[in-house]
Every structure is written in structure tokens, then in C-alpha cells.
Design a protein around this motif. Structure first.
Motif, mmCIF file in Angstrom:
data_model
loop_
_atom_site.group_PDB
_atom_site.id
_atom_site.type_symbol
_atom_site.label_atom_id
_atom_site.label_comp_id
_atom_site.label_asym_id
_atom_site.label_seq_id
_atom_site.Cartn_x
_atom_site.Cartn_y
_atom_site.Cartn_z
ATOM 1 N N LYS A 1 -17.313 -24.808 -3.705
ATOM 2 C CA LYS A 1 -17.110 -25.493 -2.610
ATOM 3 C C LYS A 1 -18.584 -25.835 -1.846
ATOM 4 O O LYS A 1 -18.791 -27.048 -1.432
ATOM 5 N N GLU B 1 -18.184 -29.583 -1.345
ATOM 6 C CA GLU B 1 -18.049 -30.400 -0.180
ATOM 7 C C GLU B 1 -19.425 -30.321 0.312
ATOM 8 O O GLU B 1 -19.554 -31.140 1.568
ATOM 9 N N SER C 1 -18.352 -35.555 -5.055
ATOM 10 C CA SER C 1 -17.154 -35.509 -4.261
ATOM 11 C C SER C 1 -16.881 -36.458 -3.481
ATOM 12 O O SER C 1 -18.091 -36.845 -2.718
ATOM 13 N N SER C 2 -15.856 -36.899 -3.069
ATOM 14 C CA SER C 2 -15.307 -37.714 -1.977
ATOM 15 C C SER C 2 -15.545 -37.127 -0.542
ATOM 16 O O SER C 2 -15.060 -37.904 0.384
ATOM 17 N N SER C 3 -15.658 -35.801 -0.586
ATOM 18 C CA SER C 3 -15.756 -35.055 0.800
ATOM 19 C C SER C 3 -17.267 -35.005 1.255
ATOM 20 O O SER C 3 -17.166 -34.653 2.324
ATOM 21 N N THR D 1 -20.361 -36.326 3.038
ATOM 22 C CA THR D 1 -20.832 -37.633 3.860
ATOM 23 C C THR D 1 -22.296 -37.646 3.734
ATOM 24 O O THR D 1 -22.921 -38.569 4.277
ATOM 25 N N SER E 1 -17.621 -42.191 0.718
ATOM 26 C CA SER E 1 -17.580 -41.104 2.041
ATOM 27 C C SER E 1 -19.065 -40.741 2.394
ATOM 28 O O SER E 1 -19.317 -40.264 3.618
#
Length: 223
Positions: free
Chosen positions: A95, A118, A136-138, A140, A161
Motif C-alpha cells: 500500500k 496508495e 493506482s487510481s488512488s 493524487t 486521480s
């Protein structure tokens, strides 16, 4: 269990240790692993959720066992590390990747899937051998030098994202020729030098920044 603090002198001068079993978190107060020159096998046990900083620094491993409970790669944990031949790193369970985690790591799989990650820290994959990356689309943002100097990186897709890059995220990626930005109504902020070697950019969103492409030798831009 409480974190164990180790001074760099704890195993200083030990030249015969070939196996390291880590089953608790520790903090190591030096830019070297505990016994980097001789260790060939590392096991991260079930009580470990974070690979400690510099855990495998400069090791050339024949075997690496990572518990399914590990979700975080600590700062510089695998810096200059060589993985066993044919080893596939378990990125699917990770993660968080902290600063410099795989810095100058030349034995990663060519194609890595980070769609479950993330957070990615500065210099995380700098000077590594990665060729393609799924993000990841998590995410930013992407921090400084995350993929800088990755000479084999050829193409990357930027999820919608991600709204900003810091300095030199993909600086000196000499083979990076195709960058695709997924659509988003939010403007993407790029810093100067972000894609200093990219030659083809496919952009489907607004771009902001003073000079986001000033050092980019772009041959083709699709809007």
C-alpha cells in the motif's frame, strides 16, 4: 511488539552471517543494512507489516521471503539490492512505498503493477530497471524523482486521480517516448523538467504550470 532501535555497531565486524530473519519492526541508525556483505537469505516474518529502512541495503540475495502481512516498504529498504534471479516482488499486497525504497535496484521485474499502491515517496524507483508501470487510481500526486533516470522506462499512463507532479518526476528517462494522461476535469499541475526526455505526449485534460514542457523534446502532442 515495540520497535527495536539498533545502533550500527551491533553486528559490526560480523562477516559470517548468511541468513537474516526479521520478525519485528526496527529502526537502524545508519545508511547500511545490518550485515550487508554476507547475507544471502532474508525472511520477513508474519509480525512485520513494514520492511524496515535499509533492511536489505546493498544485499545480493539468493532468497527473499516476504510475509503477506507486509504492506509498507520503508525508506531505502531495498536500495542497491539485487533480488534472486526470476524473483517476482509481491507488489499486489503493498500500500505504501517510502522514499528511496527501490533506488538503484536493477533486478526488479520489467513490468510492475502498482495499482494497489496508495502512496509513493521521493526517489522510490529512481535509477531502477523498470520498463512499464501501472499506477493506482488512488494516487493524487507523484513526488520528486520517483522514476527519474529509469533508462528502460518506455511508456506510462497517468490516471485521472493524479493532479500534480513535483520536480523531475520522470527526469532523464531516456527511453520514455509515450505518456498518456487520462481525462479529468481538474487541471494537472506539472513542474519544469517533469518529462525532460519524453517525445510523445497524449493529453486529455487541462495542464497548468509556468513552464511544464520547457525541457521536453516533444515530437508529437495529441490533445
Amino acid at each position: 511488539a515495540e520497535r527495536l532501535d539498533l545502533d550500527w555497531t551491533v553486528l559490526n565486524g560480523t562477516n559470517n552471517i548468511t541468513e537474516l530473519v526479521i520478525d519485528r519492526d526496527y529502526r537502524y541508525g545508519n545508511q547500511k543494512s545490518i550485515c550487508q556483505n554476507t547475507v544471502k537469505k532474508v525472511t520477513l516474518g508474519q509480525h512485520v507489516t513494514r520492511v524496515p529502512e535499509y533492511a536489505c541495503y546493498h544485499m545480493s540475495l539468493d532468497e527473499l521471503n516476504i510475509s503477506a502481512n507486509v504492506t509498507t516498504i520503508g525508506n531505502n529498504a531495498f536500495m542497491y539490492c539485487t533480488f534472486p534471479e526470476g524473483y517476482t516482488f509481491p507488489f499486489a499486497q503493498i500500500k505504501t512505498i517510502e522514499n528511496g525504497a527501490f533506488y538503484v535496484c536493477s533486478s526488479l521485474p520489467a513490468n510492475i503493477d502498482l495499482t494497489g499502491v496508495e502512496s509513493i515517496g521521493e526517489n522510490a524507483f529512481r535509477n531502477s530497471n523498470v520498463q512499464t508501470v501501472k499506477l493506482s487510481s488512488s494516487l493524487t500526486t507523484l513526488d520528486k524523482y520517483v522514476f527519474s533516470n529509469c533508462d528502460n522506462l518506455t511508456a506510462i499512463n497517468i490516471p485521472s486521480s493524479i493532479n500534480s507532479f513535483t520536480d523531475n518526476t520522470f527526469q532523464y528517462c531516456n527511453a520514455l517516448t509515450n505518456v498518456t494522461f487520462d481525462y479529468s476535469s481538474t487541471a494537472l499541475t506539472l513542474e519544469d523538467g517533469t518529462f525532460s526526455k519524453a517525445t510523445n505526449l497524449t493529453i486529455d485534460r487541462k495542464i497548468s504550470g509556468d513552464t511544464p514542457f520547457s525541457t521536453t523534446k516533444v515530437a508529437k502532442v495529441a490533445l
